[in-house]
Motif scaffolding. Structure first.
Motif, PDB file in Angstrom:
ATOM      1  N   ARG A  68       0.815  -1.215   0.000  1.00  0.00           N
ATOM      2  CA  ARG A  68       0.000   0.000   0.000  1.00  0.00           C
ATOM      3  C   ARG A  68       0.852   1.270   0.000  1.00  0.00           C
ATOM      4  O   ARG A  68       0.400   2.316  -0.447  1.00  0.00           O
ATOM      5  N   CYS A  69       2.058   1.174   0.530  1.00  0.00           N
ATOM      6  CA  CYS A  69       2.921   2.355   0.625  1.00  0.00           C
ATOM      7  C   CYS A  69       3.312   2.854  -0.761  1.00  0.00           C
ATOM      8  O   CYS A  69       3.754   2.088  -1.625  1.00  0.00           O
ATOM      9  N   THR A  70       3.146   4.159  -0.983  1.00  0.00           N
ATOM     10  CA  THR A  70       3.514   4.777  -2.262  1.00  0.00           C
ATOM     11  C   THR A  70       4.898   5.420  -2.212  1.00  0.00           C
ATOM     12  O   THR A  70       5.323   6.018  -3.208  1.00  0.00           O
ATOM     13  N   ARG A  71       5.582   5.340  -1.071  1.00  0.00           N
ATOM     14  CA  ARG A  71       6.907   5.922  -0.869  1.00  0.00           C
ATOM     15  C   ARG A  71       6.912   7.433  -1.144  1.00  0.00           C
ATOM     16  O   ARG A  71       7.817   7.969  -1.758  1.00  0.00           O
ATOM     17  N   CYS A  72       5.841   8.098  -0.654  1.00  0.00           N
ATOM     18  CA  CYS A  72       5.765   9.549  -0.818  1.00  0.00           C
ATOM     19  C   CYS A  72       6.767  10.272   0.079  1.00  0.00           C
ATOM     20  O   CYS A  72       7.161  11.402  -0.209  1.00  0.00           O
ATOM     21  N   GLY A  73       7.145   9.633   1.177  1.00  0.00           N
ATOM     22  CA  GLY A  73       8.135  10.211   2.075  1.00  0.00           C
ATOM     23  C   GLY A  73       7.583  11.112   3.164  1.00  0.00           C
ATOM     24  O   GLY A  73       8.358  11.656   3.964  1.00  0.00           O
ATOM     25  N   ASP A  74       6.259  11.268   3.227  1.00  0.00           N
ATOM     26  CA  ASP A  74       5.684  12.153   4.245  1.00  0.00           C
ATOM     27  C   ASP A  74       6.008  11.672   5.660  1.00  0.00           C
ATOM     28  O   ASP A  74       6.271  12.478   6.558  1.00  0.00           O
ATOM     29  N   CYS A  75       5.951  10.358   5.857  1.00  0.00           N
ATOM     30  CA  CYS A  75       6.189   9.820   7.203  1.00  0.00           C
ATOM     31  C   CYS A  75       7.631  10.065   7.647  1.00  0.00           C
ATOM     32  O   CYS A  75       7.885  10.457   8.794  1.00  0.00           O
ATOM     33  N   ALA A  76       8.578   9.843   6.749  1.00  0.00           N
ATOM     34  CA  ALA A  76       9.987  10.054   7.084  1.00  0.00           C
ATOM     35  C   ALA A  76      10.274  11.527   7.355  1.00  0.00           C
ATOM     36  O   ALA A  76      11.051  11.870   8.257  1.00  0.00           O
ATOM     37  N   GLU A  77       9.623  12.401   6.600  1.00  0.00           N
ATOM     38  CA  GLU A  77       9.823  13.830   6.794  1.00  0.00           C
ATOM     39  C   GLU A  77       9.231  14.295   8.128  1.00  0.00           C
ATOM     40  O   GLU A  77       9.785  15.180   8.790  1.00  0.00           O
ATOM     41  N   ALA A  78       8.125  13.695   8.534  1.00  0.00           N
ATOM     42  CA  ALA A  78       7.442  14.116   9.765  1.00  0.00           C
ATOM     43  C   ALA A  78       8.114  13.577  11.012  1.00  0.00           C
ATOM     44  O   ALA A  78       7.921  14.132  12.105  1.00  0.00           O
ATOM     45  N   CYS A  79       8.895  12.510  10.889  1.00  0.00           N
ATOM     46  CA  CYS A  79       9.501  11.882  12.076  1.00  0.00           C
ATOM     47  C   CYS A  79      10.615  12.756  12.637  1.00  0.00           C
ATOM     48  O   CYS A  79      11.640  12.981  11.983  1.00  0.00           O
ATOM     49  N   GLU A  80      10.437  13.231  13.861  1.00  0.00           N
ATOM     50  CA  GLU A  80      11.410  14.106  14.499  1.00  0.00           C
ATOM     51  C   GLU A  80      12.641  13.349  14.995  1.00  0.00           C
ATOM     52  O   GLU A  80      13.655  13.952  15.330  1.00  0.00           O
ATOM     53  N   PHE A  81      12.538  12.009  15.051  1.00  0.00           N
ATOM     54  CA  PHE A  81      13.606  11.218  15.648  1.00  0.00           C
ATOM     55  C   PHE A  81      14.388  10.411  14.612  1.00  0.00           C
ATOM     56  O   PHE A  81      15.197   9.562  14.972  1.00  0.00           O
ATOM     57  N   ASN A  82      14.123  10.665  13.336  1.00  0.00           N
ATOM     58  CA  ASN A  82      14.833   9.996  12.240  1.00  0.00           C
ATOM     59  C   ASN A  82      14.718   8.477  12.327  1.00  0.00           C
ATOM     60  O   ASN A  82      15.648   7.744  11.982  1.00  0.00           O
ATOM     61  N   ALA A  83      13.562   8.013  12.785  1.00  0.00           N
ATOM     62  CA  ALA A  83      13.338   6.575  12.877  1.00  0.00           C
ATOM     63  C   ALA A  83      12.885   5.973  11.551  1.00  0.00           C
ATOM     64  O   ALA A  83      12.872   4.747  11.398  1.00  0.00           O
ATOM     65  N   LEU A  84      12.519   6.815  10.597  1.00  0.00           N
ATOM     66  CA  LEU A  84      12.088   6.368   9.270  1.00  0.00           C
ATOM     67  C   LEU A  84      12.986   6.997   8.209  1.00  0.00           C
ATOM     68  O   LEU A  84      13.360   8.166   8.317  1.00  0.00           O
ATOM     69  N   ALA A  85      13.312   6.207   7.206  1.00  0.00           N
ATOM     70  CA  ALA A  85      14.151   6.704   6.101  1.00  0.00           C
ATOM     71  C   ALA A  85      13.587   6.193   4.786  1.00  0.00           C
ATOM     72  O   ALA A  85      13.233   5.008   4.659  1.00  0.00           O
ATOM     73  N   LEU A  86      13.485   7.075   3.813  1.00  0.00           N
ATOM     74  CA  LEU A  86      12.944   6.714   2.514  1.00  0.00           C
ATOM     75  C   LEU A  86      14.057   6.269   1.570  1.00  0.00           C
ATOM     76  O   LEU A  86      15.054   6.960   1.406  1.00  0.00           O
ATOM     77  N   THR A  87      13.900   5.095   0.977  1.00  0.00           N
ATOM     78  CA  THR A  87      14.816   4.614  -0.052  1.00  0.00           C
ATOM     79  C   THR A  87      14.036   4.439  -1.354  1.00  0.00           C
ATOM     80  O   THR A  87      12.826   4.626  -1.394  1.00  0.00           O
ATOM     81  N   LYS A  88      14.727   4.051  -2.401  1.00  0.00           N
ATOM     82  CA  LYS A  88      14.051   3.851  -3.685  1.00  0.00           C
ATOM     83  C   LYS A  88      13.093   2.666  -3.642  1.00  0.00           C
ATOM     84  O   LYS A  88      12.101   2.638  -4.357  1.00  0.00           O
ATOM     85  N   GLN A  89      13.408   1.686  -2.799  1.00  0.00           N
ATOM     86  CA  GLN A  89      12.596   0.479  -2.753  1.00  0.00           C
ATOM     87  C   GLN A  89      11.484   0.525  -1.707  1.00  0.00           C
ATOM     88  O   GLN A  89      10.381   0.028  -1.931  1.00  0.00           O
ATOM     89  N   ARG A  90      11.764   1.155  -0.524  1.00  0.00           N
ATOM     90  CA  ARG A  90      10.784   1.094   0.568  1.00  0.00           C
ATOM     91  C   ARG A  90      11.146   2.113   1.643  1.00  0.00           C
ATOM     92  O   ARG A  90      12.175   2.798   1.545  1.00  0.00           O
ATOM     93  N   VAL A  91      10.295   2.184   2.656  1.00  0.00           N
ATOM     94  CA  VAL A  91      10.565   3.021   3.828  1.00  0.00           C
ATOM     95  C   VAL A  91      11.174   2.136   4.905  1.00  0.00           C
ATOM     96  O   VAL A  91      10.590   1.116   5.292  1.00  0.00           O
ATOM     97  N   LEU A  92      12.362   2.520   5.380  1.00  0.00           N
ATOM     98  CA  LEU A  92      13.051   1.744   6.411  1.00  0.00           C
ATOM     99  C   LEU A  92      12.663   2.256   7.800  1.00  0.00           C
ATOM    100  O   LEU A  92      12.524   3.464   8.013  1.00  0.00           O
ATOM    101  N   LEU A  93      12.485   1.330   8.741  1.00  0.00           N
ATOM    102  CA  LEU A  93      12.200   1.665  10.126  1.00  0.00           C
ATOM    103  C   LEU A  93      13.383   1.283  10.995  1.00  0.00           C
ATOM    104  O   LEU A  93      13.901   0.165  10.900  1.00  0.00           O
ATOM    105  N   PHE A  94      13.807   2.213  11.845  1.00  0.00           N
ATOM    106  CA  PHE A  94      14.853   1.944  12.843  1.00  0.00           C
ATOM    107  C   PHE A  94      14.175   1.923  14.218  1.00  0.00           C
ATOM    108  O   PHE A  94      13.986   2.977  14.834  1.00  0.00           O
ATOM    109  N   PRO A  95      13.792   0.739  14.699  1.00  0.00           N
ATOM    110  CA  PRO A  95      12.982   0.646  15.927  1.00  0.00           C
ATOM    111  C   PRO A  95      13.625   1.295  17.143  1.00  0.00           C
ATOM    112  O   PRO A  95      12.925   1.844  17.990  1.00  0.00           O
ATOM    113  N   GLU A  96      14.955   1.231  17.235  1.00  0.00           N
ATOM    114  CA  GLU A  96      15.611   1.776  18.417  1.00  0.00           C
ATOM    115  C   GLU A  96      15.508   3.296  18.490  1.00  0.00           C
ATOM    116  O   GLU A  96      15.694   3.883  19.570  1.00  0.00           O
ATOM    117  N   LEU A  97      15.201   3.953  17.366  1.00  0.00           N
ATOM    118  CA  LEU A  97      15.045   5.407  17.354  1.00  0.00           C
ATOM    119  C   LEU A  97      13.587   5.842  17.512  1.00  0.00           C
ATOM    120  O   LEU A  97      13.319   7.020  17.785  1.00  0.00           O
TER     121      LEU A  97
END
Length: 286
Positions: A68-97
């Motif tokens: 369902r993810c369109t990789r628009c990047g809104d979630c990564a941009e909104a995250c104040e703790f850099n726990a999400l990162a947008l790549t060409k393939q998918r959105v990466l989650l860093f749980p520890e952040l």
């Protein structure tokens, strides 16, 4: 006067904070002791509680549906703790952040693309301490190895404080977020330090935090007959009452090494800690 919630804190480790907190809890009736040092809780070594209940502490984590993810990047941009990162393939989650704030789900444009899941980060142990007719509530937080969300576990532990009872919050050492969370919502901050240059430096830091939170403060000076007068002079300058002085005493050290609270080793210390609480009440009332 209503029962007070007292946070026992120190800017550094090894000052005797837990010894003071456990002895204060044992000296009082209608008290609850909460060990908020969730990374290294050690109050149980002195109090020997009967554990009656264990419960998990979880934090919300986003789960991203790649279909369902369109990789628009809104979630990564909104995250104040850099726990999400947008790549060409998918959105990466860093749980520890991830702080579990839920902003990513709120800003996501596609319904169902981000859903919250629960990750266990620690636990709360709750029980009772029986001393004759005296029954003291006990709770401690335990942060799982590898986890960093100490504040969430401390919040869960503090919720075990019962209404209408004196609360003794044993804070983690230092002045970082875990100490701040422990002090948040307390009525009074009891600072513990020693008369050394390190003790003075970290007392200054801890006092600044407590005052920023608007808490009245008092001091317990441990190993009071070593070092110099710099801590006492600082307290006089800052109008911080020195409520108790504990000498550098071999008998007290042996009692500590045996895991026996001071108030149980000598009745005079029970009286002194009861007087300590009375002084805090008087200071709050004035």
């Amino acid at each position: 006067m209503r029962p007070l919630t007292i946070a026992v804190a120190s800017g550094k480790g090894g000052t005797g904070k837990t010894s003071v907190a456990t002895s204060l809890a044992l000296a009082l009736t209608e008290a609850d002791y909460i060990d908020c040092d969730v990374e290294t809780p050690n109050g149980h070594l002195f109090l020997h509680p009967e554990i009656l209940e264990r419960s998990a502490v979880t934090k919300p984590l986003p789960r991203i549906d790649p279909d369902r993810c369109t990789r628009c990047g809104d979630c990564a941009e909104a995250c104040e703790f850099n726990a999400l990162a947008l790549t060409k393939q998918r959105v990466l989650l860093f749980p520890e952040l991830c702080h579990g704030c839920g902003v990513c789900e709120q800003v996501c444009r596609i319904p169902g693309a981000i859903e919250e899941t629960a990750q266990e980060i620690g636990s709360i142990e709750y029980g009772q301490i029986q001393r004759g007719r005296q029954s003291i509530g006990f709770a401690q937080g335990l942060l799982n190895l590898g986890e960093t969300a100490t504040v969430a576990v401390i919040k869960a532990a503090k919720r075990r404080l019962r209404s209408g009872r004196i609360g003794i919050l044993d804070a983690p050492a230092g002045t970082a977020c875990p100490m701040v969370e422990t002090l948040h919502g307390a009525d009074y901050c009891l600072l513990v330090t020693e008369p050394t240059p390190f003790g003075l430096n970290d007392l200054e830091l801890a006092l600044a935090v407590a005052r920023r939170l608007g808490l009245p403060c008092g001091l317990v000076l441990n190993r009071s007959d070593i070092g110099d007068r710099a801590v006492l002079d600082f307290c006089a300058e800052q109008d911080v009452p020195v409520l108790m002085e504990i000498p550098f005493d071999r008998g007290l050290a042996e009692t500590y090494a045996e895991g026996t609270p001071w108030v149980e080793a000598d009745p005079i210390w029970r009286e002194r800690f009861q007087t300590l609480y009375a002084q805090i009440q008087e200071g709050m009332a004035s």
